[in-house]
Scaffold this motif. Structure first.
Motif, short mmCIF file in Angstrom:
data_model
loop_
_atom_site.label_atom_id
_atom_site.label_comp_id
_atom_site.label_asym_id
_atom_site.label_seq_id
_atom_site.Cartn_x
_atom_site.Cartn_y
_atom_site.Cartn_z
N ALA A 1 25.46 59.15 41.87
CA ALA A 1 24.97 60.06 42.92
C ALA A 1 25.44 61.49 42.63
N LYS A 2 26.67 61.62 42.20
CA LYS A 2 27.24 62.95 41.91
C LYS A 2 26.49 63.60 40.74
N ILE A 3 26.27 62.83 39.69
CA ILE A 3 25.62 63.39 38.50
C ILE A 3 24.14 63.68 38.78
N ARG A 4 23.50 62.75 39.47
CA ARG A 4 22.07 62.93 39.76
C ARG A 4 21.84 64.21 40.56
N ALA A 5 22.74 64.49 41.52
CA ALA A 5 22.58 65.69 42.35
C ALA A 5 22.77 66.97 41.53
N ALA A 6 23.70 66.93 40.58
CA ALA A 6 24.05 68.15 39.84
C ALA A 6 23.23 68.34 38.56
N ASP B 1 19.10 64.96 33.52
CA ASP B 1 19.84 64.22 32.50
C ASP B 1 19.61 62.71 32.65
N ASN B 2 19.69 62.00 31.56
CA ASN B 2 19.65 60.53 31.58
C ASN B 2 21.04 59.98 31.91
N ILE B 3 21.04 58.77 32.45
CA ILE B 3 22.31 58.10 32.77
C ILE B 3 22.25 56.67 32.26
N ARG C 1 24.46 49.37 36.31
CA ARG C 1 23.12 49.71 36.81
C ARG C 1 22.13 50.05 35.72
N GLY C 2 22.56 50.02 34.47
CA GLY C 2 21.64 50.21 33.34
C GLY C 2 21.25 51.66 33.12
N HIS C 3 20.03 51.83 32.51
CA HIS C 3 19.51 53.16 32.18
C HIS C 3 18.75 53.74 33.36
N SER C 4 18.88 55.04 33.57
CA SER C 4 17.96 55.72 34.48
C SER C 4 17.69 57.10 33.91
N GLY C 5 16.58 57.64 34.32
CA GLY C 5 16.19 58.95 33.82
C GLY C 5 14.99 58.81 32.92
N GLY C 6 15.22 58.34 31.72
CA GLY C 6 14.12 58.13 30.78
C GLY C 6 13.38 59.41 30.44
N THR C 7 14.06 60.55 30.53
CA THR C 7 13.39 61.82 30.24
C THR C 7 13.54 62.13 28.75
N GLU C 8 12.92 63.24 28.37
CA GLU C 8 12.99 63.69 26.99
C GLU C 8 14.36 64.28 26.66
N GLU D 1 22.77 62.48 27.83
CA GLU D 1 22.91 61.22 28.56
C GLU D 1 24.37 61.06 29.01
N TRP D 2 24.53 60.82 30.30
CA TRP D 2 25.84 60.48 30.85
C TRP D 2 26.05 58.98 30.66
N VAL D 3 27.23 58.62 30.22
CA VAL D 3 27.54 57.21 29.93
C VAL D 3 28.75 56.82 30.78
N ILE D 4 28.55 55.79 31.61
CA ILE D 4 29.56 55.45 32.62
C ILE D 4 30.02 54.01 32.45
N ASP D 5 31.33 53.83 32.37
CA ASP D 5 31.94 52.50 32.55
C ASP D 5 32.75 52.61 33.84
N PRO D 6 32.22 52.07 34.95
CA PRO D 6 32.88 52.35 36.23
C PRO D 6 34.30 51.83 36.30
N ILE D 7 34.51 50.61 35.78
CA ILE D 7 35.89 50.11 35.66
C ILE D 7 36.01 49.46 34.28
N ASP D 8 36.76 50.10 33.40
CA ASP D 8 37.07 49.50 32.11
C ASP D 8 38.35 48.70 32.30
N GLY D 9 38.23 47.39 32.11
CA GLY D 9 39.37 46.53 32.39
C GLY D 9 39.17 45.75 33.68
N THR D 10 37.92 45.37 33.95
CA THR D 10 37.63 44.62 35.18
C THR D 10 38.45 43.34 35.28
#
Ligand code: IPD
Ligand code: CA
Ligand code: CA
Length: 266
Positions: free
Chosen positions: A57-62, A66-68, A73-80, A84-93
């Motif tokens: 939500a933070k990245i999408r607003a700003a 950009d792609n994410i 939640r996988g890929h979103s954006g799909g633009t040219e 691309e922002w790459v997120i691992d929300p918790i590394d070490g789940t």
């Protein structure tokens, strides 16, 4: 060309990490943590998903163009866009759900597939690390001031400390022989695990960290922090590509020798 500087993007990633820490810490060691198993048979919690949603939500607003890519939640954006922002929300789940404090939220920005900005935030360890291209690598412990970090100067394998992280990953990938060769030639070998081993390479407390069986979101944020700290980062086989499923971080002095062992050992 992007209108955003690496500094702008780093500020956004740090702000997103601060939001994420509030969400993750509110769920850490909670008795009602909801744990399910993903189709790949790995665990996921409500915290993983809530953290990723917060960052998205933070990245999408700003940065709406950009792609994410996020683990949950996988890929979103799909633009040219090449960004691309790459997120691992918790590394070490797996550690998070057992109450171990070794877990982190990882946020990266890649441009044409190359990580340019990385933030690794480990609130249960009360430490955060960050870097942007050309701006050095930094950490902050608890409420202390930001500290610039640098890799070690260890130049001989026999003086080096290696963390091999996930042992089954080496065995499953068929790299038992090269791991034994590497471990046998180093001074000490430990399995520190997850993001932490790579951050300890960036801080100069370990000299080598590497493992197999990784996804781009396991790797992207680590990369600029290690390289801006003066280290080297690649796949274990030496290529500079986050999509090849492995990671090797070193103090750069030892990198070629380690890659040669991996390539020659199996
Ligand atoms: C895991 C961590 C770990 C690695 C595993 C990954 P997750 O990520 O990166 O260090 O050994 O292969 O799955 O699932 O906790 O984000
Ligand atoms: Ca991960
Ligand atoms: Ca994860």
């Amino acid at each position: 060309m992007s209108v955003f500087s690496p500094g702008d993007d780093l500020s956004l990633a740090l702000a997103a990490a601060a939001d994420a820490d509030l969400v993750s810490m509110a769920r850490f060691r909670q008795a009602d943590l909801h744990i399910t198993t993903k189709p790949d048979r790995t665990p996921v919690t409500d915290a993983d998903r809530a953290v990723e949603d917060t960052i998205r939500a933070k990245i999408r607003a700003a940065r709406p163009d950009d792609n994410i890519l996020g683990e949950e939640r996988g890929h979103s954006g799909g633009t040219e866009s090449s960004r691309e922002w790459v997120i691992d929300p918790i590394d070490g789940t797996a550690g998070f759900l057992r109450g171990l404090p070794i877990w982190a939220t990882m946020i990266a920005l890649t441009v044409d597939g190359i990580p340019q900005v990385g933030v690794v935030s480990a609130p249960a360890l009360r430490q955060r690390w960050w870097a942007a291209a050309g701006q050095g690598a930094w950490t902050r412990r608890a409420a202390g001031p930001p500290e610039k970090i640098h890799v070690s100067g260890v130049s001989a394998l026999e003086d080096a400390v290696v963390s091999y992280n996930n042992l089954p990953g080496w065995l499953d990938a068929g790299h038992h022989a090269s791991l034994m060769e590497l471990v046998g030639r180093c001074w000490r070998a430990r399995a520190v695990g997850d993001f932490w081993a790579y951050m300890l390479v960036a801080e100069g407390q370990l000299d080598i960290a590497g493992e197999w069986d990784l996804q781009p979101y396991d790797i992207a944020a680590l990369w600029p922090i290690v390289t801006e700290a003066g280290g080297a980062f690649s796949a274990l086989t030496g290529e500079h590509d986050i999509s090849l499923g492995s990671a090797l971080a070193t103090n750069s002095l030892l990198h070629d020798e380690v890659v040669a062992i991996i390539r020659g050992g199996d």
